[in-house]
Design an enzyme around this catalytic site. Structure first.
Site, mmCIF file in Angstrom:
data_model
loop_
_atom_site.group_PDB
_atom_site.id
_atom_site.type_symbol
_atom_site.label_atom_id
_atom_site.label_comp_id
_atom_site.label_asym_id
_atom_site.label_seq_id
_atom_site.Cartn_x
_atom_site.Cartn_y
_atom_site.Cartn_z
ATOM 1 N N GLY A 148 13.003 -31.177 7.998
ATOM 2 C CA GLY A 148 12.089 -30.567 7.025
ATOM 3 C C GLY A 148 12.689 -29.472 6.168
ATOM 4 O O GLY A 148 12.002 -28.524 5.826
ATOM 5 N N CYS A 167 12.227 4.757 7.463
ATOM 6 C CA CYS A 167 12.896 5.025 8.755
ATOM 7 C C CYS A 167 13.521 3.776 9.364
ATOM 8 O O CYS A 167 14.256 3.862 10.343
ATOM 9 C CB CYS A 167 11.919 5.663 9.734
ATOM 10 S SG CYS A 167 10.616 4.538 10.305
ATOM 11 N N HIS A 179 15.382 -16.360 8.482
ATOM 12 C CA HIS A 179 14.789 -15.698 7.314
ATOM 13 C C HIS A 179 13.714 -14.686 7.696
ATOM 14 O O HIS A 179 12.903 -14.297 6.863
ATOM 15 C CB HIS A 179 14.219 -16.744 6.342
ATOM 16 C CG HIS A 179 15.279 -17.556 5.658
ATOM 17 N ND1 HIS A 179 15.019 -18.698 4.928
ATOM 18 C CD2 HIS A 179 16.619 -17.391 5.602
ATOM 19 C CE1 HIS A 179 16.151 -19.198 4.454
ATOM 20 N NE2 HIS A 179 17.137 -18.418 4.857
ATOM 21 N N CYS A 211 5.748 7.333 9.268
ATOM 22 C CA CYS A 211 6.643 8.326 8.641
ATOM 23 C C CYS A 211 6.364 8.455 7.144
ATOM 24 O O CYS A 211 7.080 9.163 6.447
ATOM 25 C CB CYS A 211 8.109 7.921 8.848
ATOM 26 S SG CYS A 211 8.690 6.639 7.712
ATOM 27 N N ASN A 222 13.242 -36.208 7.421
ATOM 28 C CA ASN A 222 12.684 -35.714 6.157
ATOM 29 C C ASN A 222 12.121 -36.912 5.388
ATOM 30 O O ASN A 222 12.786 -37.946 5.305
ATOM 31 C CB ASN A 222 13.814 -35.053 5.336
ATOM 32 C CG ASN A 222 13.283 -34.168 4.219
ATOM 33 O OD1 ASN A 222 12.395 -34.568 3.466
ATOM 34 N ND2 ASN A 222 13.840 -32.979 4.100
ATOM 35 N N GLU A 268 11.939 -37.182 2.330
ATOM 36 C CA GLU A 268 12.723 -37.317 1.089
ATOM 37 C C GLU A 268 14.209 -37.240 1.411
ATOM 38 O O GLU A 268 14.617 -36.620 2.384
ATOM 39 C CB GLU A 268 12.405 -36.161 0.121
ATOM 40 C CG GLU A 268 10.944 -35.954 -0.181
ATOM 41 C CD GLU A 268 10.392 -37.003 -1.116
ATOM 42 O OE1 GLU A 268 11.195 -37.601 -1.862
ATOM 43 O OE2 GLU A 268 9.167 -37.237 -1.075
HETATM 44 P P1 OAD Z 1 11.721 -26.533 0.874
HETATM 45 O O1 OAD Z 1 10.332 -26.376 0.329
HETATM 46 O O2 OAD Z 1 12.855 -26.298 -0.041
HETATM 47 O O3 OAD Z 1 11.902 -28.000 1.448
HETATM 48 C C1 OAD Z 1 10.967 -28.564 2.315
HETATM 49 C C2 OAD Z 1 11.512 -29.912 2.763
HETATM 50 O O4 OAD Z 1 10.607 -30.450 3.701
HETATM 51 C C3 OAD Z 1 11.667 -30.939 1.640
HETATM 52 O O5 OAD Z 1 12.948 -31.540 1.727
HETATM 53 C C4 OAD Z 1 10.564 -31.961 1.933
HETATM 54 O O6 OAD Z 1 10.940 -33.295 1.567
HETATM 55 C C5 OAD Z 1 10.442 -31.838 3.444
HETATM 56 N N1 OAD Z 1 9.140 -32.205 3.986
HETATM 57 C C6 OAD Z 1 7.921 -32.192 3.396
HETATM 58 N N2 OAD Z 1 6.970 -32.599 4.249
HETATM 59 C C7 OAD Z 1 7.587 -32.885 5.427
HETATM 60 C C8 OAD Z 1 7.144 -33.343 6.704
HETATM 61 N N3 OAD Z 1 5.865 -33.589 6.943
HETATM 62 N N4 OAD Z 1 8.077 -33.524 7.669
HETATM 63 C C9 OAD Z 1 9.396 -33.274 7.434
HETATM 64 N N5 OAD Z 1 9.853 -32.830 6.252
HETATM 65 C C10 OAD Z 1 8.977 -32.637 5.260
HETATM 66 O O7 OAD Z 1 11.790 -25.619 2.189
HETATM 67 P P2 OAD Z 1 13.077 -25.065 2.936
HETATM 68 O O8 OAD Z 1 14.184 -26.046 2.943
HETATM 69 O O9 OAD Z 1 12.591 -24.526 4.239
HETATM 70 O O10 OAD Z 1 13.606 -18.917 1.755
HETATM 71 O O11 OAD Z 1 13.458 -23.867 1.995
HETATM 72 C C11 OAD Z 1 14.508 -23.030 2.366
HETATM 73 C C12 OAD Z 1 14.205 -21.618 1.959
HETATM 74 O O12 OAD Z 1 13.877 -21.573 0.576
HETATM 75 C C13 OAD Z 1 12.979 -21.015 2.618
HETATM 76 O O13 OAD Z 1 13.237 -20.496 3.900
HETATM 77 C C14 OAD Z 1 12.604 -19.931 1.672
HETATM 78 C C15 OAD Z 1 12.710 -20.727 0.394
HETATM 79 O O14 OAD Z 1 12.817 -20.034 -0.763
HETATM 80 C C16 OAD Z 1 13.299 -17.639 1.554
HETATM 81 O O15 OAD Z 1 12.160 -17.272 1.294
HETATM 82 C C17 OAD Z 1 14.470 -16.717 1.703
#
Ligand code: OAD
Length: 249
Positions: free
Chosen positions: A193, A137, A126, A156, A219, A221
């Site tokens: 995560g 540019c 991402h 630019c 995770n 959750e």
């Molecule tokens: P999310 O915020 O959707 O999910 C975070 C996950 O991390 C959840 O499943 C939590 O349960 C878990 N979590 C929380 N604390 C944790 C810990 N200490 N150790 C392990 N896990 C933990 O984030 P992403 O899955 O990264 O995209 O989201 C995916 C994409 O959605 C992001 O890259 C971003 C977002 O919108 C863009 O911006 C394009």
């Protein structure tokens, strides 16, 4: 095969053993791995998307409508992330890379913490908050300092944007292809995560499962992926990953 129930010592041992024997490993990380570094996740009770609407801030349309608003949000995230440090989870993945013959880390995070922890075989699906791209540019450059004026402009005179992927945009092709190739070849895929909701990144472990890889999820959750995993370890990345990898401080 165990699944999504609270993880047990047996699950942890199985995951550790699989990782010890694996020759090809892919790790896929999401915002949760940086949670214990103080970086907010996107979803969940304290998630960024509780207070902000993605379509106001993280889409090309939002940027054309109001580049200043979008940049103010990204500058506040950059400022907040400027002082955060990798945690024991990031460091454990950097150690894992050193001992696995074929290793790739694919992250959805834009915070740069994996690189700071020493991961080298790394693809950022991402993009990265510390790079900017010119909408005129097309030049891409690293930029860690705060901008004197917002929205920032290129030499630019074109408008600069964060070099991150927004909703509705394609992911950079080469990193995504690398992640899928590593998933299809992997003995073990470690998914850490991530809510496993955002495609195409969420399809990476699915491809690994189709090819018979052993998938380990870390995770606190349950996620849509949990039931299909070889083991799904309910815990925080900074606590569980050092147990799986060993050798940490
Ligand atoms: P999310 O915020 O959707 O999910 C975070 C996950 O991390 C959840 O499943 C939590 O349960 C878990 N979590 C929380 N604390 C944790 C810990 N200490 N150790 C392990 N896990 C933990 O984030 P992403 O899955 O990264 O995209 O989201 C995916 C994409 O959605 C992001 O890259 C971003 C977002 O919108 C863009 O911006 C394009």
């Amino acid at each position: 095969m165990s699944s999504a129930s609270p993880s047990t010592t047996h699950d942890t041992e199985e995951a550790r053993d699989r990782l010890r024997r694996a020759r090809r490993v892919l790790a896929l990380t999401g915002a949760g791995i940086s949670a214990e570094s103080g970086v907010p996740t996107f979803r969940g009770p304290q998630g960024l998307w509780r207070d902000f609407r993605p379509e106001d801030l993280a889409t090309p349309q939002a940027f054309s409508r109001d580049p200043l608003l979008v940049w103010e949000w990204y500058e506040s995230r950059r400022e907040r992330m400027g002082s955060v440090q990798p945690n024991a989870g990031h460091h454990a993945l950097a150690r894992l890379e050193e001992r696995v013959p074929e290793f790739l880390l694919a992250t959805q995070n834009v915070d740069g913490l994996h690189a700071l922890a020493g991961s080298r075989s790394l693809v950022e699906l991402h993009g990265c908050l510390w790079r900017v791209r010119c909408t005129g540019c097309g030049a891409v450059r690293e930029e860690r300092e705060p901008f004197a004026a917002l929205p920032p402009r290129c030499r630019c005179s074109g408008l600069l944007r964060p070099d991150v992927v927004w909703f509705g945009e394609e992911l950079p092709r080469a990193p995504l292809e690398q992640a899928f190739a590593a998933a299809r070849a992997a003995d073990v895929v470690l998914v850490v995560g991530t809510s496993a909701l955002v495609y195409p990144a969420a399809a990476v472990p699915e491809a690994a499962l189709e090819e018979g890889a052993f998938v380990v999820e870390v995770n606190p959750e349950r996620t849509p992926l949990s039931a299909a995993c070889g083991v799904s370890l309910r815990g925080r990345a900074a606590e569980v990953l050092p147990l799986l990898v060993g050798g940490g401080a």
